[in-house]
Every structure is written in structure tokens, then in C-alpha cells.
Write a protein that holds these residues in place. Structure first.
Motif, PDB file in Angstrom:
ATOM      1  N   ALA A 171      -0.559  10.469  -8.447  1.00  0.00           N
ATOM      2  CA  ALA A 171       0.146  10.983  -9.627  1.00  0.00           C
ATOM      3  C   ALA A 171       1.538  11.504  -9.286  1.00  0.00           C
ATOM      4  CB  ALA A 171      -0.667  12.091 -10.277  1.00  0.00           C
ATOM      5  N   ILE A 172       1.701  11.979  -8.045  1.00  0.00           N
ATOM      6  CA  ILE A 172       2.973  12.601  -7.652  1.00  0.00           C
ATOM      7  C   ILE A 172       3.415  12.036  -6.304  1.00  0.00           C
ATOM      8  CG2 ILE A 172       4.197  14.773  -7.228  1.00  0.00           C
ATOM      9  CD1 ILE A 172       1.893  16.245  -8.675  1.00  0.00           C
ATOM     10  N   VAL A 173       4.654  11.541  -6.240  1.00  0.00           N
ATOM     11  CA  VAL A 173       5.235  11.089  -4.985  1.00  0.00           C
ATOM     12  C   VAL A 173       6.218  12.153  -4.512  1.00  0.00           C
ATOM     13  CG1 VAL A 173       6.734   9.365  -3.915  1.00  0.00           C
ATOM     14  CG2 VAL A 173       4.920   8.651  -5.492  1.00  0.00           C
ATOM     15  N   VAL A 174       6.015  12.639  -3.284  1.00  0.00           N
ATOM     16  CA  VAL A 174       6.827  13.719  -2.720  1.00  0.00           C
ATOM     17  C   VAL A 174       7.672  13.137  -1.596  1.00  0.00           C
ATOM     18  CG1 VAL A 174       6.757  15.959  -1.586  1.00  0.00           C
ATOM     19  CG2 VAL A 174       4.991  15.357  -3.265  1.00  0.00           C
ATOM     20  N   GLU A 175       8.975  13.151  -1.779  1.00  0.00           N
ATOM     21  CA  GLU A 175       9.855  12.483  -0.820  1.00  0.00           C
ATOM     22  C   GLU A 175      10.504  13.504   0.104  1.00  0.00           C
ATOM     23  OE1 GLU A 175      13.347  11.411   0.983  1.00  0.00           O
ATOM     24  OE2 GLU A 175      13.657  12.206  -1.037  1.00  0.00           O
ATOM     25  N   ALA A 176      10.335  13.310   1.420  1.00  0.00           N
ATOM     26  CA  ALA A 176      10.920  14.225   2.405  1.00  0.00           C
ATOM     27  C   ALA A 176      11.444  13.419   3.587  1.00  0.00           C
ATOM     28  CB  ALA A 176       9.874  15.239   2.850  1.00  0.00           C
ATOM     29  N   MET A 177      12.059  12.264   3.270  1.00  0.00           N
ATOM     30  CA  MET A 177      12.581  11.393   4.323  1.00  0.00           C
ATOM     31  C   MET A 177      14.051  11.672   4.597  1.00  0.00           C
ATOM     32  SD  MET A 177      10.880   7.747   3.169  1.00  0.00           S
ATOM     33  CE  MET A 177      11.990   7.602   1.789  1.00  0.00           C
ATOM     34  N   GLY A 178      14.807  12.046   3.547  1.00  0.00           N
ATOM     35  CA  GLY A 178      16.251  12.221   3.676  1.00  0.00           C
ATOM     36  C   GLY A 178      16.977  10.906   3.537  1.00  0.00           C
ATOM     37  N   GLY A 179      18.279  10.980   3.236  1.00  0.00           N
ATOM     38  CA  GLY A 179      19.089   9.773   3.071  1.00  0.00           C
ATOM     39  C   GLY A 179      18.873   9.137   1.706  1.00  0.00           C
ATOM     40  N   VAL A 180      19.855   8.361   1.279  1.00  0.00           N
ATOM     41  CA  VAL A 180      19.787   7.798  -0.074  1.00  0.00           C
ATOM     42  C   VAL A 180      18.803   6.624  -0.120  1.00  0.00           C
ATOM     43  CG1 VAL A 180      21.108   6.715  -1.929  1.00  0.00           C
ATOM     44  CG2 VAL A 180      22.110   8.596  -0.623  1.00  0.00           C
ATOM     45  N   GLU A 181      18.851   5.752   0.872  1.00  0.00           N
ATOM     46  CA  GLU A 181      17.902   4.633   0.904  1.00  0.00           C
ATOM     47  C   GLU A 181      17.010   4.727   2.134  1.00  0.00           C
ATOM     48  OE1 GLU A 181      16.850   2.592  -1.101  1.00  0.00           O
ATOM     49  OE2 GLU A 181      18.375   2.246  -2.604  1.00  0.00           O
ATOM     50  N   PRO A 182      15.754   4.350   2.050  1.00  0.00           N
ATOM     51  CA  PRO A 182      15.069   3.750   0.892  1.00  0.00           C
ATOM     52  C   PRO A 182      14.533   4.766  -0.111  1.00  0.00           C
ATOM     53  CG  PRO A 182      13.567   3.833   2.752  1.00  0.00           C
ATOM     54  CD  PRO A 182      14.857   4.437   3.227  1.00  0.00           C
ATOM     55  N   ALA A 183      14.890   6.066   0.051  1.00  0.00           N
ATOM     56  CA  ALA A 183      14.336   7.088  -0.844  1.00  0.00           C
ATOM     57  C   ALA A 183      14.571   6.724  -2.311  1.00  0.00           C
ATOM     58  CB  ALA A 183      14.970   8.446  -0.512  1.00  0.00           C
ATOM     59  N   TYR A 184      15.799   6.241  -2.596  1.00  0.00           N
ATOM     60  CA  TYR A 184      16.137   5.944  -3.995  1.00  0.00           C
ATOM     61  C   TYR A 184      15.266   4.825  -4.560  1.00  0.00           C
ATOM     62  CZ  TYR A 184      18.750   3.944  -7.888  1.00  0.00           C
ATOM     63  OH  TYR A 184      19.101   3.420  -9.102  1.00  0.00           O
ATOM     64  N   THR A 185      15.083   3.770  -3.790  1.00  0.00           N
ATOM     65  CA  THR A 185      14.252   2.644  -4.245  1.00  0.00           C
ATOM     66  C   THR A 185      12.820   3.105  -4.503  1.00  0.00           C
ATOM     67  OG1 THR A 185      15.618   1.127  -2.967  1.00  0.00           O
ATOM     68  CG2 THR A 185      13.440   0.324  -3.624  1.00  0.00           C
ATOM     69  N   PHE A 186      12.279   3.901  -3.596  1.00  0.00           N
ATOM     70  CA  PHE A 186      10.909   4.399  -3.760  1.00  0.00           C
ATOM     71  C   PHE A 186      10.810   5.312  -4.995  1.00  0.00           C
ATOM     72  CE2 PHE A 186      10.148   4.144   1.151  1.00  0.00           C
ATOM     73  CZ  PHE A 186      10.174   2.762   1.072  1.00  0.00           C
ATOM     74  N   ALA A 187      11.812   6.202  -5.147  1.00  0.00           N
ATOM     75  CA  ALA A 187      11.814   7.133  -6.282  1.00  0.00           C
ATOM     76  C   ALA A 187      11.809   6.374  -7.603  1.00  0.00           C
ATOM     77  CB  ALA A 187      13.050   8.039  -6.209  1.00  0.00           C
ATOM     78  N   LYS A 188      12.669   5.348  -7.671  1.00  0.00           N
ATOM     79  CA  LYS A 188      12.803   4.564  -8.901  1.00  0.00           C
ATOM     80  C   LYS A 188      11.487   3.857  -9.225  1.00  0.00           C
ATOM     81  CE  LYS A 188      16.085   1.450 -10.795  1.00  0.00           C
ATOM     82  NZ  LYS A 188      17.071   0.413 -10.598  1.00  0.00           N
ATOM     83  N   GLN A 189      10.918   3.234  -8.202  1.00  0.00           N
ATOM     84  CA  GLN A 189       9.645   2.530  -8.411  1.00  0.00           C
ATOM     85  C   GLN A 189       8.559   3.497  -8.860  1.00  0.00           C
ATOM     86  OE1 GLN A 189       8.528   0.231  -4.955  1.00  0.00           O
ATOM     87  NE2 GLN A 189      10.455  -0.917  -4.926  1.00  0.00           N
ATOM     88  N   ALA A 190       8.494   4.637  -8.209  1.00  0.00           N
ATOM     89  CA  ALA A 190       7.459   5.628  -8.558  1.00  0.00           C
ATOM     90  C   ALA A 190       7.599   6.046 -10.019  1.00  0.00           C
ATOM     91  CB  ALA A 190       7.566   6.842  -7.635  1.00  0.00           C
TER      92      ALA A 190
END
Lengths: 400, 400
Positions: free
Chosen positions: A69-88
Motif C-alpha cells: 500500500a505504501i512505497v517508502v523511498e530512501a535511495m536518494g538521487g532523482v533517478e531511478p527514485a522518480y520512475t519508481f515514485a511515478k509508477q507507485a
């Protein structure tokens, strides 16, 4: 049970897992349900780690699991964080992140997407680590026109300025000490040149004005030019030098800048030392307010991320509105700001007064062969003109 | 258009009307709708006031008007505020208040009622004036077990302690000055005896533990016994004396007390001066955090009330959950707390060391005929026993 996935098992990601474990009882009580970490995305394996069996290497596993239900991003940097965030978000998953680079660049878009898909995009930990500032700006300071936001937003540089002040050390020595203690990275550029603080004030200013503020537009000076001699003068003036990231309302826009300032003892940020961060806010009816705490560090930052998870878990079926439109705000020229300036020069007093008019001279113990003074209040255009006329300027620090 | 009624057109009530007027544009933008003051309840008439035609004298007019969506209470005192609040909520109206007496006594019940009727009961302004602290506790510090909340929660006494420290004045002189400046009331008892701060820490502790904490159970000492001589000793120790309202987690419960403390310069509350308030929070993963701002005053307090109105207006169809159950929390004995103590006595050093063991003596400029010392850390039971053994104690202030 509310199932989450954590992207990145580094300092912050492992902190999030730890906070959820250590405070499981109180968090479950607050949410009214259990938060369960189903996956951890990382390129590495973690043999022997208690979470070893949660590790996945392919984001698609998380993306394709409807139970997450919740994706928690703690990788840093714009990519691939942005792609994952958008998909989620596009597939109806909530998103929480500690990633200032991602939010400074893509915050407006992710917030709009989250609204469209009736989920939440939260980023409390992206500014000021554990200090609650994003949610207070969004839901507490809403009666005010915010006229100023000034923050000590980078723990590394604040530690360095504190040590320079306490010990009278030079910049390079304090940097080495900070690196040895793990407060500064091997490549400290992002901290000491002010780039980190710049992204954070871009995020805060965007929230204050409700529009996109591009960090590239913010005038940014770091602390690399501050010397032990400057600290001596600051002491003679009874002031401390702090790297401030600030924005000020001016007419229909805002001025923003990152630069060292000399603060007087009555300023709420004067006493914010070591790796602590603080955000000063001036509202037109509230007056002065300040939020203070640990601006970095594994557990304080994870505390803010987990608070986002709790907030999302309490609003699983609902988008909490955040005003941050994609239309770019054209910042006003930062030189519109009026300050006093502390100046050191090899020029003589006659030349100084010809260029700057009436000034207040200051002497520091053991410093000779130069003149130092504080100007009257003037804007940046007037200052630049006077400095050009004077020439021979060794140092210039804004005074607040 | 969202229609509201304001109960009480005194300092806070008129401040609310003023803030809504001054910041109408930005508030309308944030809410996405206009906030319109339909009625103001007051016993008095206000001939010539721009809001003259909004004044009503009978609450029934407001209660019976289905167009009134939000009732804003700024009258103070438990009754008739409680009766009006209950009627409003039971008929599906939202409720916002700045009234600490009402919330300390009836908060749990009004929150439960609001939940039952799917409306909101908000009270940000009841503690710390304009400082956002209620909402941050409820929605930001949710990942943590809160181990300590310590606040400078009363502007009057903080102004007085600041002036005693700056000027070396005696209590009575500073009280007169505060009364002349309008910072202290003609009957200053509620402030200087700590009753006001006590209600506020009862509210904060209730929110932290999620249960009812009765203010009558909180050990409360005021500042009336602090003298210019004590201030001299505090200076000799490099400390400031502040009236703190605190609660500490101990096992399954909390200890709470209101009392003067000597703070060292590194404590975040040390530098909170004049009429400013601040709340220090220590979370088990967050570490130290602090919220600072104007704890009283017309516009700052009204800013917090209007922020509640904005938050309600953004959640008109939904109850935002607040954890504060009616079951009473039995507080632990405050004497469980461990502190150092500053003590002044006419006893000699042999008697002091017999009662307290090893202590640190302190001398203040121009004070003779007594001994003063700081004890080792000890709990309140041990202190009371040692004090009884020593006798002849002139003053005792906790040291933090």
C-alpha cells in the motif's frame, strides 16, 4: 495489516525498519493497525541481517504486488527514485520519501499525480531531518502570509561553523575533523558550497508560495571562504556566523538565497549549534516562530519518514491536499534584500567612507594590516556598487 | 462560502475577525472557499465597530442557524463554553477554541463527541498561543515514544523571570512592571502560581499518552518565591531560571510537574526570553526537538485559531482523529524524577554534608550569612529526606 516496501537499505532505509521495530507497539496503537515491511529493495544482499528474506533486487516485484500500500523511498538521487515514485503513485500506492533532490525537482508533479490517483506523496524528512516543518507549513501556519523562512538546514556546515567558533580553527582543519567524525562526506562539495541547503530552501519556498521554485534560480554561497579571522571579528561583534538558507516575500514574489550571515544573540537561530538544524518562520500575524531539532542522522530522519507512514496509514482512502503547483515562480532578484554588511578591506578609512558613507568600524584581537567595518542597511545593488568603488575587499558577510 | 460564528469579541475573538480580514486572500486561496463571519456572540454592544451588525446576545441564534458550519469559541472559562461546544458538536457543527480551561477539563469528551458526529474539535491555540504544537504532536511526532515534554508555557512569568535576570530586580517590582505593561493581570495568581502552565501541560500530556490527565493531579509550584538573590546565584552558576511545565515518561505512566528550574546555556529552552514560549520534546528516536514562538498576544493566538478554522474548512466532511481517551491516567509520583537541586541554607557545611553527602558549593556576589550548594542527582524522596534532616532551608530550585 498495512504492507509497505522500503526502497534502499542504507542509513535512512535501515533506520525506517529499525524505528518501525523499536516503536512497533506505540505505532500500531496510533495507526490502529500493524505496519508490516514486506519488501526491501536494494542491489546488495544482506546475509545474516534479520530482514535478509525481505530483500528484492527488482522494483517490479514491489510494483506488481497489490498488497503493497505504501512505497517508502530512501535511495536518494532523482533517478531511478522518480520512475519508481511515478509508477507507485499511478498504480494507487502511497509514496513517502526522505529525498530532497527528488522533491526539489519533481515535488510539484508527484503531488499532482498523487492527487489525481487519490493517494498521498509525503516528504517530511526531505527538509530538516527529524524536525517537523513540512506538515506544520502545510497545516499549521495557514492563517499567515509567510514573510520570511530562514533555516539552518545543513548539519555538516553548522557543525563546522560551531567548531570554528569554539576552537578558532581554520576551515580546512574543521573540515578534516568533520570528515573523520562522519559528519562530512569524502566529497563535501554539496554541503560546504550550500547546494544541499539550496534544495531544501527551494522546497520550503515552493510550499510557502504554492508554486514551483527551481533551486537553480537561488543565489547560493557556501562557507568555504569563512576564515578563523572572520570568526574573531564575529566574536568582537558579539555575533555568530551561520549558513542560512532564506526566502523573503517581496511584493508578489520571493527573494531566496543561501549565504553565511552574522547573527546577533537575540536571533532565535543564534544558538543553534553542532549538527542541529532549525527553521525560523516569520508570519504577518503569527510573528516569529522557530522549529528546532536533529537535522540529520539515521534515527531522527527515519522518525520523520515513519511519521509520514503513520499519517498515510491514517488516510489510506484520501488525498491530503498540498498546495504546490507546477507553474514556476519567477524569483525576485536576491539583491533587492536589504542587509547590513560586514566588510574587511586593505583600503583606508577615507576610501571606505567615500564608497560606503558612514560605517561602524570593528577591531578583532591580533588582526592588523586591514580595516573592518559594518555598513548601514543597504540593498545588494548598492552594496555591489560600493564594493566595486572600494576595490580591495577581503571578505563580505551579511549581517542580520 | 463557509459560515462561522465567533463566541466572545474580546482580545482573541476580535483577533480572529482581524486575521480573517487581513489575510482574506491567502486564506481563501488555501481553503478554496471564503470564510465568512456570520455572527459574533457577546453580551456587549459594539456601536461603530465594523462588525456591529454581526453581534448577537443569544447563543440560540447561532445554534439554530444551519448555515453556521464552524463555531469558534474565544470566551474563556469552562461554562458556558462547554454547553455551547456540546450543543454545536451534537448538531453537526465543527468547533475550534483557544480555551485551555475548557480543553484541560472537557477535551476528552469533546473529542469523543466530535468523532461521533463526524465533525472536528480543534484547540491549537489553547497551548503555546501561536506556536504550532497540538497538531505537530498529533500528526508529526507519531513515530516516537515521547519521553519528555517540557515547556515554557506562560508568557507572563517568562517575562518576569527575564526581567529579574536582566535587571536584578525583586519579584514584586517586576510584577508591578508586568502589570503596567499589560503582561500580567490585576489578579496575577493563575500565572505566577503556575496554574495556567499546569492546565497547558495537562493538555500536552493527555495528547502524548492518549488518555485524560487531570490538571489537579499535577504538582505545581509557581515563581513567587524566586528572589533577586536566587538570580545572583543562577548567574554565578551560568544558568537561567525558568518556570517549566514538564512531563516525563516513567514506566507505563508519566510524572508531571510545574516548577522553576535552573537551566544551563546548552539547553534549548535557556534562551527563550520575554513573553516568548517554547515547547521542548524528547522522542526516543527523534531525540531533541523544540517549537518556539509567541505564546500569547492577540494576533499570534488568533493566528492559531484561524489555522484551526482553515484545517476544519479543508476537512468539512471528515473527522481528523485525535487520540485522547476519557480514561484517566494515574500519574506517577513526581518525586520519582531525578534532578540536581540548588539549595540555600543557614546551616553550616558539616550539617550540609551530613544531610546531602558531597555537594558543589556556590558563591554569589555580595551574598553573605548563608551557604548555597548544588546537590548530586537525586530523586524527590531522597531530597525531601535530606532537607528535613538539614532544616533551615531558605530556597530550593531544581537544576536541569
Amino acid at each position: 495489516m498495512i504492507q509497505i516496501a522500503v526502497l534502499g537499505y542504507g542509513t535512512i532505509g535501515s533506520g525506517v525498519v529499525e524505528v518501525l521495530k523499536v516503536n512497533k507497539d506505540s505505532i500500531t496503537k496510533r495507526v490502529g493497525d500493524e505496519i508490516f515491511v514486506k519488501y526491501i529493495l536494494d542491489l546488495r544482499e544482506f546475509p545474516g541481517d534479520p530482514m535478509e528474506d525481505k530483500i528484492v533486487h527488482d522494483y517490479a516485484v514491489i510494483q506488481n504486488d497489490p498488497e503493497v500500500a505504501i512505497v517508502v523511498e530512501a535511495m536518494g538521487g532523482v533517478e531511478p527514485a522518480y520512475t519508481f515514485a511515478k509508477q507507485a503513485i499511478e498504480s494507487g500506492k502511497h509514496f513517502a520519501t526522505s529525498n530532497k533532490a527528488l522533491i526539489a525537482e519533481k515535488g510539484a508533479e508527484l503531488i499532482r499525480l498523487a492527487k489525481e490517483h487519490n493517494v498521498n506523496c509525503m516528504f517530511e524528512a526531505s527538509v530538516g531531518g527529524g524536525i517537523p516543518i513540512i506538515r506544520p507549513l502545510n497545516s499549521c501556519l495557514t492563517a499567515d502570509v509567510i514573510e520570511e523562512v530562514s533555516g539552518i538546514l545543513n548539519g555538516t556546515t553548522n557543525y563546522m561553523m560551531t567548531k570554528m567558533s569554539e576552537k578558532g580553527s581554520e576551515f580546512e582543519d574543521v573540515l578534516k575533523d568533520a570528515q573523520q567524525k562522519g559528519y562530512a562526506e569524502a566529497d563535501p562539495t554539496a554541503d560546504i558550497e550550500g547546494h544541499d541547503a539550496c534544495r531544501k530552501i527551494a522546497i520550503l519556498t515552493s510550499l510557502v508560495c504554492g508554486q514551483q521554485v527551481d533551486f537553480q534560480d537561488i543565489h547560493t554561497e557556501g562557507i568555504t571562504k569563512i576564515t578563523a579571522t572572520d570568526i574573531k571579528y564575529a566574536k568582537a561583534l558579539g555575533r555568530s556566523i551561520k549558513l542560512l538558507a532564506s526566502s523573503y516575500q517581496t511584493g508578489d514574489s520571493y527573494c531566496a538565497l543561501v549565504a553565511p550571515f552574522m547573527l546577533e544573540p537575540t536571533h532565535p537561530l543564534y544558538n543553534v549549534n553542532d549538527v542541529f538544524n532549525a527553521v525560523f518562520v516569520h508570519g504577518n500575524v503569527l510573528g516569529d516562530a522557530m522549529f528546532y531539532g536533529s537535522g540529520a542522522g539515521k534515527l531522527p530522519t527515519a522518525s520523520a519518514v515513519v511519521a509520514d507512514i503513520v499519517e498515510i496509514a491514517k488516510h489510506l482512502d484520501e488525498n491530503i491536499p498540498v498546495e504546490w503547483r507546477k507553474e514556476k515562480l519567477e524569483l525576485a532578484d536576491y539583491r533587492q534584500l536589504k542587509n547590513k554588511y560586514f566588510v574587511r578591506t586593505t583600503a583606508d578609512k577615507a576610501a571606505i567612507e567615500k564608497a560606503f558613507g558612514s560605517v561602524s568600524y570593528v577591531q578583532a584581537e591580533g588582526v592588523t594590516g586591514e580595516n573592518a567595518f559594518v555598513t548601514a542597511e543597504m540593498d545588494g545593488f548598492a552594496y555591489d556598487k560600493a564594493e566595486a568603488e572600494l576595490g580591495e575587499v577581503l571578505q563580505c558577510i551579511r549581517v542580520k
